[in-house]
Write a protein that holds these residues in place. Structure first.
Motif, mmCIF file in Angstrom:
data_model
loop_
_atom_site.group_PDB
_atom_site.id
_atom_site.type_symbol
_atom_site.label_atom_id
_atom_site.label_comp_id
_atom_site.label_asym_id
_atom_site.label_seq_id
_atom_site.Cartn_x
_atom_site.Cartn_y
_atom_site.Cartn_z
ATOM 1 N N ASN A 75 47.754 2.272 -40.583
ATOM 2 C CA ASN A 75 49.079 2.485 -41.160
ATOM 3 C C ASN A 75 50.076 2.133 -40.061
ATOM 4 O O ASN A 75 49.921 2.583 -38.917
ATOM 5 N N TYR A 103 54.287 8.420 -44.418
ATOM 6 C CA TYR A 103 53.028 7.987 -45.029
ATOM 7 C C TYR A 103 52.655 8.876 -46.211
ATOM 8 O O TYR A 103 52.158 8.406 -47.228
ATOM 9 N N HIS A 162 49.017 4.819 -47.993
ATOM 10 C CA HIS A 162 49.067 5.539 -46.710
ATOM 11 C C HIS A 162 48.526 6.950 -46.890
ATOM 12 O O HIS A 162 47.739 7.470 -46.092
ATOM 13 N N PHE A 221 52.050 -0.495 -45.616
ATOM 14 C CA PHE A 221 50.643 -0.118 -45.642
ATOM 15 C C PHE A 221 49.779 -1.310 -45.950
ATOM 16 O O PHE A 221 50.115 -2.118 -46.808
ATOM 17 N N ALA A 257 58.267 1.596 -43.539
ATOM 18 C CA ALA A 257 56.829 1.732 -43.347
ATOM 19 C C ALA A 257 56.114 0.791 -44.279
ATOM 20 O O ALA A 257 56.573 0.542 -45.371
ATOM 21 N N ASP A 299 55.259 8.066 -49.376
ATOM 22 C CA ASP A 299 54.714 6.854 -49.996
ATOM 23 C C ASP A 299 55.271 6.554 -51.382
ATOM 24 O O ASP A 299 54.555 6.006 -52.232
ATOM 25 N N SER A 359 56.747 9.692 -38.960
ATOM 26 C CA SER A 359 55.961 8.623 -39.585
ATOM 27 C C SER A 359 54.871 9.211 -40.474
ATOM 28 O O SER A 359 54.569 8.661 -41.545
ATOM 29 N N TYR A 396 54.382 1.608 -38.955
ATOM 30 C CA TYR A 396 55.687 2.200 -39.272
ATOM 31 C C TYR A 396 56.724 1.613 -38.335
ATOM 32 O O TYR A 396 56.453 1.401 -37.143
#
Length: 562
Positions: free
Chosen positions: A172, A191, A205, A34, A32, A194, A187, A174
């Motif tokens: 955001n 977030y 996120h 950001f 992921a 993080d 996901s 992913y």
């Protein structure tokens, strides 16, 4: 979950990404990234204040938190079939459409995390934002370029690219590879975590999801030709009418927090209201964390500001990810946050907007939401409970004697099946005299009930979780179970489709989807929820305790007619 990189969220160049893919091609990778736009007084040095600082936000009760965890954090949609219309990630590009129940699962997770943080939890999606997120997800998948500023594919129309770029550059995003689970719901968990080395210093996120003025989001998903899955969460919205009155937003928040959603390596964060506090300086701020159980205390400050995957960490981040600056910290040496543990947090060295010295102090009470909801005795049983000879099981025309009186089953539609299952020691009630027939059953609970009811001998597991022995048996006999490939699924509510697939595989038919449902209907194991059809079976619905025992009784009745 078999996942070698489950906690790795990487902001990297494309060449580095491809190298990572080659290196871990056989592993499960979750990535992921950001992107953000910079859009009671007490002297400093106080530790473990005797009074807590009101955040201005409501503190939830343990019952409320556990109930919301049960209702919002157990995805119901079939994650293997997320689309109404599948996106086209090559010319001619089309955004596709996600199923409403799949979107709802992701939205539920957003609202859950806001709820336990004391924020308004009425976030909604809009068709426009969902469509925008679909364009962004397709753009990412088209080039397999995990970036907030992906290049335009040569064959992609300018208008499509413009919408997709508008999504990825304000969301955001992913990406995952080989992840057999509900990507959208997971996901949101990622977030909020993080805490990898690329996001730890800002937890951006998380701060966007916990942004007070947020009201609307959009969710999108698309798969690339190389089997990567990309998703986008449009989360920069600030359309909430009226202001949220708060002094600070802590995560984990004051009050009860489920340890099911907060691991030992996760970062803590405190976002402060810039209208209440002056911009903090890292050299002046410090954090004290004290565990009440044993008095262990952590002192965290700029001396532990080096980013690492685990261990002690501290940072003050003043960019506007969401709203306001944030103090980010992580105690070291914690194996897990135990049910019943209280941690007292004091943030020293802050100033009011007028320059006066101040601090923030609060307490976090970790709970096990699952334990709080009083799981049945069979949930924690370390070994199988012997069953009587199945030849004595009542048949479909026999009414078993009601030998146990539950407070909540006397008028329930499944009362006779419940009485039968309890009498035959397939399942038990709760210590408070209830059966809780409408509580959802996890996959591991149903597997245990099902195998024991069919008199399957499963050796007891000497170590590890009680259900491991059942999954060992399942693997050896090639039973279809999501928990066999994703261990997190074992403790999540099982849906009716998964039950049908398990039953079919147990009887030697490796059927999935509607074919498995038709199998259980044809064999008389179910009459469906609303009708004896695939649609009427309602495969996406979670299975309740009452439905579980009725399923099992139906199977026994068909197998052993009297």
């Amino acid at each position: 979950m078999f996942c070698y990189l489950s906690n790795l969220f990487i902001n990297t160049k494309e060449s580095e990404m491809k190298q990572l893919i080659r290196k871990f091609l056989s592993a499960t990778a979750i990535i992921a990234m950001f992107f953000s736009f910079t859009l009671t007084l007490n002297p400093a040095g106080t530790s473990a204040a005797s009074t807590y600082t009101d955040s201005g936000l409501p503190i939830r009760t343990a019952r409320e938190v556990a109930s919301m965890w049960q209702n919002l954090m157990h995805p119901a949609a079939d994650f293997r079939n997320p689309y109404i219309t599948k996106p086209a990630t090559a010319t001619p590009y089309t955004p596709g459409t996600l199923r409403p129940d799949y979107i709802q699962d992701g939205l539920n997770a957003v609202n859950f995390y806001r709820f336990i943080s004391g924020l308004p939890y009425d976030i909604t999606t809009t068709a426009a934002l969902n469509l925008k997120a679909q364009h962004g997800s397709v753009l990412l998948a088209a080039g397999d370029e995990f970036s907030h500023t992906p290049a335009q594919p040569a064959d992609m129309a300018n208008e499509f690219y413009k919408i997709g770029y508008g999504s990825t550059s304000s969301a955001n995003i992913y990406g995952s590879y080989g992840y057999v689970d509900h990507i959208m719901a997971r996901s949101i968990d990622a977030y909020m975590e993080d805490s990898d080395t690329y996001n730890l210093d800002r937890v951006g996120h998380r701060r966007w999801i916990l942004n007070p003025p947020l009201k609307q989001v959009g969710l999108g998903l698309a798969d690339s030709k190389t089997k990567w899955t990309y998703s986008a969460l449009q989360v920069f919205d600030v359309s909430r009418s009226g202001e949220v009155d708060y002094r600070y937003i802590a995560y984990p928040a004051p009050g009860p927090i489920p340890n099911e959603v907060f691991e030992s390596y996760y970062a803590w964060s405190v976002s402060i209201n810039p209208d209440e506090y002056a911009t903090p300086a890292q050299s002046q701020v410090s954090v004290t964390v004290k565990r009440e159980r044993d008095g262990r205390t952590w002192e965290l400050d700029a001396g532990v500001s080096q980013v690492t995957a685990k261990g002690a960490y501290f940072n003050v981040e003043n960019s506007h990810y969401g709203t306001g600056p944030a103090i980010i910290f992580r105690p070291d040496g914690i194996d897990e946050y135990r049910d019943g543990d209280r941690y007292e947090v004091t943030v020293n060295g802050l100033k009011t907007r007028y320059g006066a010295q101040t601090y923030i102090s609060y307490a976090v009470d970790f709970i096990s939401a699952k334990k709080y909801l009083a799981p049945p005795v069979t949930e924690s049983a370390p070994s199988p409970i012997p069953l009587p000879d199945l030849i004595t099981v009542p048949g479909p025309t026999q009414k078993p004697e009601q030998i146990i009186k539950f407070k909540d089953t006397s008028t329930h539609w499944a009362r006779l099946a419940i009485d039968w299952a309890v009498k035959n020691k397939i399942v038990t009630g709760y210590p408070n005299g209830t059966f809780q027939p409408d509580t959802f059953v996890t996959e591991e609970e149903f597997l245990k009930m099902y195998l024991e009811a069919l008199d399957v001998s499963v050796p007891s597991n000497a170590s590890g979780r009680w259900s491991n022995s059942y999954y060992t048996y399942a693997a050896a006999n090639k039973l279809t179970l999501r928990g066999s490939v994703n261990t997190k699924a074992r403790t999540m509510p099982i849906n009716r489709l998964a039950v049908a697939e398990l039953i079919a595989s147990f009887e030697g038919s490796k059927l999935t989807g509607s074919k498995a449902i038709q199998f259980v209907l044809d064999n008389g194991y179910s009459k469906g929820k609303t009708s004896k059809t695939v649609n009427g079976y309602a495969g996406a619905d979670k299975l309740s305790r009452a439905e579980a025992v009725q399923f099992i009784k139906n199977i026994i009745d068909v197998r052993m007619p009297l």
